[in-house]
Enzyme design. Structure first.
Site, PDB file in Angstrom:
ATOM      1  N   HIS A 473       0.788  -1.236   0.000  1.00 60.40           N
ATOM      2  CA  HIS A 473       0.000   0.000   0.000  1.00 60.40           C
ATOM      3  C   HIS A 473       0.822   1.289   0.000  1.00 60.40           C
ATOM      4  O   HIS A 473       0.315   2.342  -0.380  1.00 60.40           O
ATOM      5  CB  HIS A 473      -0.935   0.002   1.227  1.00 60.40           C
ATOM      6  CG  HIS A 473      -2.209   0.743   1.008  1.00 60.40           C
ATOM      7  ND1 HIS A 473      -2.280   1.894   0.262  1.00 60.40           N
ATOM      8  CD2 HIS A 473      -3.467   0.510   1.440  1.00 60.40           C
ATOM      9  CE1 HIS A 473      -3.540   2.327   0.254  1.00 60.40           C
ATOM     10  NE2 HIS A 473      -4.273   1.515   0.952  1.00 60.40           N
ATOM     11  N   THR A 602      -4.959  10.530  -0.496  1.00 60.86           N
ATOM     12  CA  THR A 602      -6.316  10.287  -0.009  1.00 60.86           C
ATOM     13  C   THR A 602      -6.693  11.289   1.081  1.00 60.86           C
ATOM     14  O   THR A 602      -5.852  11.966   1.653  1.00 60.86           O
ATOM     15  CB  THR A 602      -6.443   8.869   0.585  1.00 60.86           C
ATOM     16  OG1 THR A 602      -5.531   8.728   1.678  1.00 60.86           O
ATOM     17  CG2 THR A 602      -6.170   7.813  -0.465  1.00 60.86           C
TER      18      THR A 602
END
Length: 776
Positions: A473, A602
């Site tokens: 990730h 994000t």
């Protein structure tokens, strides 16, 4: 072993007559072709650098500007307001040029300067235009005249045929919100979750922070935002991902599934051949920057493409305090894992990329290899599944020299990692729940020792031809991996295809050298560490309760008929399902992106709002009428969309507070408010997987080629992780995770509540099950 001889470029022996030198022409040919390939890539990178560097202009526009300037000069018109004459006088001091040469050089220099000035002006103008986000807050389906004019201006300044990174320098920087605005939005988000006394105490902490410490921390953050490209992303990568000392498996890595119903071939080697070749075709397009940048609002507003840079040839390297990301510009091999053994497979032969049938041949050779794993080799990858510190110490102690270093380098420097799984997975109609749950768990953690969780991604091919992906990730977020995965699935099925016997199309090539077994010398002390990591990983994996299912009752097509946002609809259904499951509300995380800004990643949408709680309470109250429930739904839906838009446009809550907290740690000052905010658990963590290349599948003509999406592990020990993808018009795939060790959670129970919540909300709009079938 003919391939072993071909690998040696020359051999020599010493004789009484001198040195007898024997050259291998095949090896020299491969060396020449390899060098040629490298120089081609360097030239392409240079060319793309020039094209991207002058965007939104083009290299040919330089000639147009210079010719235009020279033409006006010959027409006795001075377009430079005297600048050309000054350049001419400066050149005159050299004494080496004729009058005509000086005029030409002066014109070219001025034209070049004018061209550069025009590029800078266009870029700055585009950046200013892209800083406007009012279009996002307009009512859906209605566009003001001002927005239409703005769109035309953006298209004018955006140039033609942009490459992947063309817009990077024109994207605005992520703005730093005002401290008071962030604090007020935070208090609004936690109001429905706190009792009056707790909220009063938190309000006092927040207001004190906003007046005293907050402005001091904000000053440093503003300074960073002026200096750095993005004030969040580097700290987010370092402190949220790379400094995490817990296992990556389940806690951080996520997965992507294959097509839900279709398996184009049941031959494992053939599916691997096409899949690997499709991935490499994508890498080829990425190297040439031929992937089109993602554009919103009718192909007008670009998103940041920075996360694509580390997709391939990338590995996370463990450290005792913090990990690092190792990225290479190129890699010409992959590493394949099968039955506890590691094989190095070269991707090029005769200066070209291996064809699908040739890759299938290499994979089949691995499948047919009867050799046994070496001592400690079979479970070696468990080191990447366990705690980071033991892996870092083990790597330093046992993998820093000799054959272990060479083999570990081969893994970490590979283009990507491939696992040939020994199990059969995928959707089975006779047992859909168990088959999908098993498939999800296999992709998420497998056997804990058969995926290299540190690689940017592991491509997994199962025994029955099903495939999937497990992604690390830290280097990028799920939409970037999703973009690759959509291309791979569509290329595999619609472009490459398979022969009638299930093999890849084309012919085998016996001249390609066999894959090379990686050699290891793993001492018993290291094997003990491997066993400890495997035990840790097994405990974590066995605790994951997963429920993955396709929701067929309706999809976004019917939701849009209700004149509401599909994402807001699903999020409100999740709130209703959670309340029915737990009997209470909780802090909810929905991932949003900030890629409207340069190097954006994000932001959090706090989906549990006062409006959503009012709607949920009305749904469980039998005294409330349908009209009242529908009114509260629309209010909650509009609120959710507003929160999502705020997050996308840089006015979220959590990334700003996170960065303020990091600054406070650097300054060694304590903030009770920030400490409490960042310690609050997310008991419902959600994420929508976007479909970004709908045109690749054409679901109207190929309705069975629907994606299953992907998922992730639970974020909180006593909470749920929920991922979903809106596929076409009539399908939504859900992936729900939790932990068996929590007495409060049950993924299958939550799934039942979620299905019921979806149907209950749709019933408010008067769509019965029969009318839904008619819509399908």
């Amino acid at each position: 072993m003919a391939e072993a001889h071909q690998a040696v470029a020359f051999q020599f022996t010493v004789t009484p007559d001198g040195i007898d030198l024997r050259l291998s022409h095949e090896a020299l040919k491969q060396i020449y072709l390899s060098g040629l390939h490298s120089w081609k890539k360097k030239f392409i990178r240079f060319k793309n650098g020039v094209i991207t560097g002058v965007y939104p202009a083009s290299p040919s526009s330089w000639l147009i500007v210079v010719v235009g300037v020279m033409s006006t000069m010959y027409a006795k018109i001075d377009p430079s307001l005297g600048i050309i004459a000054k350049i001419n006088r400066t050149l005159d001091t050299t004494g080496y040029m004729s009058s005509q040469t000086k005029n030409i050089v002066s014109g070219v220099l001025f034209g070049t300067g004018l061209w550069v000035a025009l590029i800078i002006t266009m870029r700055y103008s585009l950046k200013v235009l892209l800083s406007y986000h009012g279009w996002m807050f307009a009512e859906h389906g209605k566009m003001s005249r001002a927005t239409r004019i703005w769109m035309c201006m953006v298209k004018i300044f955006s140039g033609r045929k942009p490459m992947l990174y063309s817009f990077q320098t024109s994207l605005p920087r992520l703005p730093v919100p005002a401290v008071k605005d962030t604090v007020n939005r935070y208090l609004e988000s936690v109001r429905p979750l706190m009792k009056d006394e707790d909220f009063k105490r938190m309000t006092a902490l927040a207001q004190d922070f906003a007046v005293n410490l907050g402005p001091r921390l904000q000053w440093y953050l503003k300074l960073k935002s002026w200096w750095a490209t993005n004030y969040v992303s580097d700290w987010w990568e370092e402190y949220v991902y790379l400094r995490g000392r817990g296992p990556l498996m389940v806690n951080s890595n996520y997965y992507a599934m294959d097509l839900l119903y279709v398996i184009p071939t049941h031959l494992q080697a053939a599916r691997a051949g096409n899949g690997i070749h499709a991935i490499l075709l994508y890498r080829h397009k990425l190297d040439r920057e031929e992937i089109k940048p993602i554009l919103l609002l009718g192909s007008t507003v670009p998103l940041c493409s920075a996360q694509w840079e580390r997709m391939f040839n990338t590995c996370r390297i463990p450290g005792e305090e913090t990990d690092t990301i190792q990225h290479l510009r190129d890699s010409k091999h992959i590493v394949v894992f099968h039955k506890g053994r590691y094989f190095k497979v070269w991707l090029y032969h005769d200066g070209r990329l291996l064809k699908p049938r040739e890759i299938e041949q290499q994979i089949q050779r691995i499948l047919d290899d009867p050799s046994e794993p070496q001592a400690g080799e079979a479970k070696l990858a468990a080191l990447t599944a366990g705690e980071r510190v033991p892996w870092a110490k083990c790597r330093q102690a046992y993998f820093g020299r000799g054959k272990n270093k060479q083999s570990l380098d081969a893994v970490e420097k590979a283009a990507f990692f491939v696992t040939l799984d020994e199990t059969e997975q995928g959707y089975r109609e006779e047992d859909p729940d168990a088959s999908m749950d098993s498939y999800a768990k296999s992709l998420l953690h497998g056997r804990c020792s058969d995926r290299w969780f540190d690689k940017s991604f592991t491509f997994i091919v199962f025994k029955n031809g099903k495939m999937g992906m497990n992604a690390e990730h830290s280097w990028a977020d799920a939409p970037v991996v999703g973009h690759l995965w959509e291309y791979v699935m569509s290329t595999d099925c619609f472009q490459l295809g398979y022969a009638e016997d299930g093999h890849c199309k084309g012919d085998t090539n016996p001249n390609i050298p066999y894959p090379t077994r990686l050699q290891w010398d793993i001492p018993e002390e290291c094997q003990d560490v491997i066993e400890t990591s495997l035990n840790t990983a097994n405990i974590l994996a066995s605790d994951v309760d997963f429920h993955s299912f396709p929701f067929h009752a309706f999809g976004k097509g019917l939701i849009k008929k209700c004149r509401t946002s599909p994402d807001a609809f699903v999020q409100l259904a999740l709130q209703l399902a959670h309340y029915k499951d737990m009997g209470k509300f909780c802090l909810t995380y929905e991932a949003s992106m900030t890629r409207l800004f340069r190097e954006g990643r994000t932001e959090t949408v706090r989906s549990c709002s006062s409006e959503s709680c009012n709607f949920v309470l009305a749904m469980v109250d039998p005294t409330q009428t349908v009209k009242q429930k529908l009114r509260l739904f629309k209010i909650a839906s509009e609120k959710h969309q507003h929160l999502y838009r705020l997050a996308m446009t840089g006015s979220g809550i959590d990334r700003h507070l996170f960065c303020l907290y990091v600054v406070s740690k650097y300054l060694a000052v304590d903030s009770p408010f920030l400490k409490e905010v960042l310690s609050e658990p997310w008991r419902l963590s959600t994420s929508q997987t976007p479909q970004q290349q709908v045109e690749l599948f054409d679901l109207e003509r190929n309705p069975e080629y629907v994606s299953s999406g992907g998922g992730f592990g639970p974020v909180a020990d006593d909470g749920y992780g929920v991922s979903y993808i809106l596929v076409g018009e009539n399908l939504i795939s859900f992936h729900i995770s939790s932990k068996f060790s929590s007495p409060e959670t049950d993924s299958h129970r939550f799934g039942k509540h979620l299905k019921q919540a979806m149907n209950d909300i749709m019933a408010l709009f008067g769509f019965s099950s029969n009318s839904r079938k008619e819509f399908h």
